[in-house]
Structures are given as structure tokens and as C-alpha cells.
Design a protein around this motif. Structure first.
Motif, short mmCIF file in Angstrom:
data_model
loop_
_atom_site.label_atom_id
_atom_site.label_comp_id
_atom_site.label_asym_id
_atom_site.label_seq_id
_atom_site.Cartn_x
_atom_site.Cartn_y
_atom_site.Cartn_z
N LEU A 51 0.86 -1.17 0.00
CA LEU A 51 0.00 0.00 0.00
C LEU A 51 0.90 1.23 0.00
CD1 LEU A 51 -2.80 1.35 0.39
CD2 LEU A 51 -2.43 1.11 2.85
N ARG A 52 0.71 2.08 -0.97
CA ARG A 52 1.50 3.31 -1.04
C ARG A 52 0.62 4.46 -0.56
NH1 ARG A 52 6.14 2.19 -3.62
NH2 ARG A 52 6.16 0.41 -5.00
N LEU A 53 1.09 5.14 0.46
CA LEU A 53 0.36 6.27 1.04
C LEU A 53 1.19 7.53 0.92
CD1 LEU A 53 -0.77 4.68 4.44
CD2 LEU A 53 -2.20 5.09 2.45
N PRO A 54 0.55 8.66 0.75
CA PRO A 54 1.30 9.92 0.83
C PRO A 54 1.93 10.03 2.23
CG PRO A 54 -0.92 10.30 -0.04
CD PRO A 54 -0.87 8.88 0.44
N ALA A 55 3.06 10.67 2.33
CA ALA A 55 3.80 10.75 3.58
C ALA A 55 2.96 11.33 4.71
CB ALA A 55 5.08 11.56 3.40
N HIS A 56 2.15 12.36 4.41
CA HIS A 56 1.36 12.97 5.47
C HIS A 56 0.25 12.04 5.97
CE1 HIS A 56 -1.13 13.97 1.96
NE2 HIS A 56 -2.13 14.10 2.81
N VAL A 57 -0.29 11.20 5.09
CA VAL A 57 -1.31 10.24 5.50
C VAL A 57 -0.66 9.13 6.33
CG1 VAL A 57 -2.99 8.53 4.69
CG2 VAL A 57 -2.81 10.74 3.55
N LYS A 58 0.50 8.68 5.89
CA LYS A 58 1.23 7.64 6.64
C LYS A 58 1.54 8.12 8.05
CE LYS A 58 5.44 4.87 6.59
NZ LYS A 58 6.09 5.39 7.78
N ALA A 59 1.96 9.37 8.18
CA ALA A 59 2.27 9.91 9.51
C ALA A 59 1.02 9.92 10.39
CB ALA A 59 2.84 11.32 9.38
N ARG A 60 -0.13 10.28 9.81
CA ARG A 60 -1.37 10.29 10.58
C ARG A 60 -1.79 8.88 10.98
NH1 ARG A 60 -5.79 13.47 7.59
NH2 ARG A 60 -6.89 13.04 9.53
N VAL A 61 -1.57 7.89 10.09
CA VAL A 61 -1.88 6.50 10.41
C VAL A 61 -1.00 6.02 11.56
CG1 VAL A 61 -1.71 4.13 9.54
CG2 VAL A 61 -2.78 5.89 8.13
N GLU A 62 0.31 6.34 11.50
CA GLU A 62 1.21 5.94 12.57
C GLU A 62 0.82 6.57 13.90
OE1 GLU A 62 4.89 7.15 10.78
OE2 GLU A 62 5.26 5.15 9.94
N GLU A 63 0.42 7.84 13.88
CA GLU A 63 -0.02 8.51 15.11
C GLU A 63 -1.26 7.84 15.68
OE1 GLU A 63 -0.62 12.65 14.22
OE2 GLU A 63 1.47 12.96 13.66
N ALA A 64 -2.22 7.53 14.81
CA ALA A 64 -3.46 6.89 15.27
C ALA A 64 -3.17 5.50 15.83
CB ALA A 64 -4.47 6.81 14.13
N ALA A 65 -2.29 4.75 15.18
CA ALA A 65 -1.95 3.42 15.67
C ALA A 65 -1.27 3.50 17.03
CB ALA A 65 -1.04 2.70 14.65
N ASN A 66 -0.34 4.43 17.18
CA ASN A 66 0.33 4.61 18.48
C ASN A 66 -0.67 5.02 19.56
OD1 ASN A 66 2.89 3.92 17.62
ND2 ASN A 66 3.43 6.02 17.08
N ARG A 67 -1.57 5.91 19.20
CA ARG A 67 -2.58 6.36 20.16
C ARG A 67 -3.46 5.21 20.63
NH1 ARG A 67 -4.26 10.41 17.29
NH2 ARG A 67 -5.78 9.21 16.13
#
Length: 181
Positions: free
Chosen positions: A120-136
Motif C-alpha cells: 500500500l502506497r500512502l502519501p507521507a502525510h497520511v502515513k504519519a497520521r496512520v502511525e499517530e493513530a496506531a500509536n494512540r
């Protein structure tokens, strides 16, 4: 990982092999080494990517990714969670129980419970938001994405042809084609 030393070693081996053929073979080898450099790098990159895929299969739900930085690859290792074993169905059941919607439909009898790998290729800003949500949420990125996709697929208005809620405008028949950056 610096591939230059491996490409240089290949160039030296070609030169040694050409020495056995005399001056004409040596001159031909010198003319071929520069164009072969990019092909050698690409072949090494393909081998590293295949190795990373094999390691990821054994490491799941962790992963190993190969990223290209300039002309050299770099490995990104995401280790599996140490204290828990990832179970997508249990994660999904816990999410659904917390939100208290109607129970999901029973899985298909053909579902063998196996997993499949996709890129899955995500734009960098979307990937960062996904990582933040997963950590949260205290989840791996993979677990979070599985949970998000499962939840989206089980929404009645997310199914093809669904005409309820805010998705009606989205499913209005408009199509878009092209590349997005």
C-alpha cells in the motif's frame, strides 16, 4: 546500505576475467563496466527486496521494508509486538464491541483465516497520521489498518451501490482517472 562496494567488486571481477582474453577483451570489459553499473545496482536491489519479502513472511505481523535513498537502499524493520500475538479477528471484535453496533455478519465458509500481503502506497502525510493513530490506540500500523479497513467494509453505506448517508454523493457515478501525487 552502500551498494558501491559490491558494484566495484563486480567491476574488478569482470576486469580479472577480461585479462585472460587479452587486450581486446580488456578494452571491451572497460567499455561495458560503466553501463553495467546501473543494471548491477538494479539487480542487487531486486535481490534485497525479495529477501526482505521472505523475511517479512517469517516476521509477520512485523515487517522489513527496503527504501531507496538516493542510489542506496535502506532497511526499515518493524518488529512484531513482543507481548502479544496479533489476531485481526479479536482486534475487530473488540472494536465492534466497544462501539456497540449490531453484530457483524458471519464470515464466509470459504474464509480459511489465512492472511494475504499487499503493498500500500500512502502519501507521507497520511502515513504519519496512520502511525499517530496506531500509536494512540496501542496498535501496530498493520493492526490499525486491518481494523480500519474491516470497519469501513462492514459499514452498510460503504458497500457498492449503497445510497445512504454521506456516501451517496461519492457513489454518484462520477469517475476520476490519472495520477495523484
Amino acid at each position: 546500505m552502500n551498494l558501491t562496494q559490491y558494484v566495484d567488486q563486480l567491476r574488478q571481477e569482470l576486469a580479472v576475467a577480461a585479462e585472460a582474453g587479452g587486450d581486446e577483451a580488456r578494452a571491451l570489459a572497460e567499455r561495458l563496466t560503466r553501463p553495467l553499473e546501473s543494471a548491477a545496482r538494479l539487480t542487487l536491489l531486486n535481490a534485497l527486496s525479495a529477501a526482505a519479502d521472505e523475511i517479512t513472511v517469517d516476521l509477520a505481523p512485523g515487517s522489513v521494508d527496503v527504501r531507496l535513498r538516493g542510489v542506496d537502499p535502506e532497511f526499515v524493520v518493524t518488529p512484531p509486538p513482543a507481548a502479544e500475538v496479533f489476531d485481526a479477528r479479536a482486534e475487530y471484535a473488540a472494536l465492534m464491541a466497544a462501539q456497540a453496533p449490531p453484530p457483524p455478519a458471519a464470515p464466509d465458509a470459504a474464509d480459511d483465516g489465512g492472511t494475504a500481503r499487499i503493498n500500500l502506497r500512502l502519501p507521507a502525510h497520511v502515513k504519519a497520521r496512520v502511525e499517530e493513530a496506531a500509536n494512540r490506540d496501542g496498535l501496530s500500523v498493520n493492526a490499525w489498518l486491518v481494523r480500519a479497513v474491516s470497519g469501513a467494509l462492514d459499514q452498510p453505506d460503504a458497500r457498492p451501490g449503497g445510497k445512504t448517508g454521506h456516501r451517496e454523493a461519492w457513489n454518484s457515478g462520477s469517475t476520476f482517472t490519472g495520477w495523484v501525487r
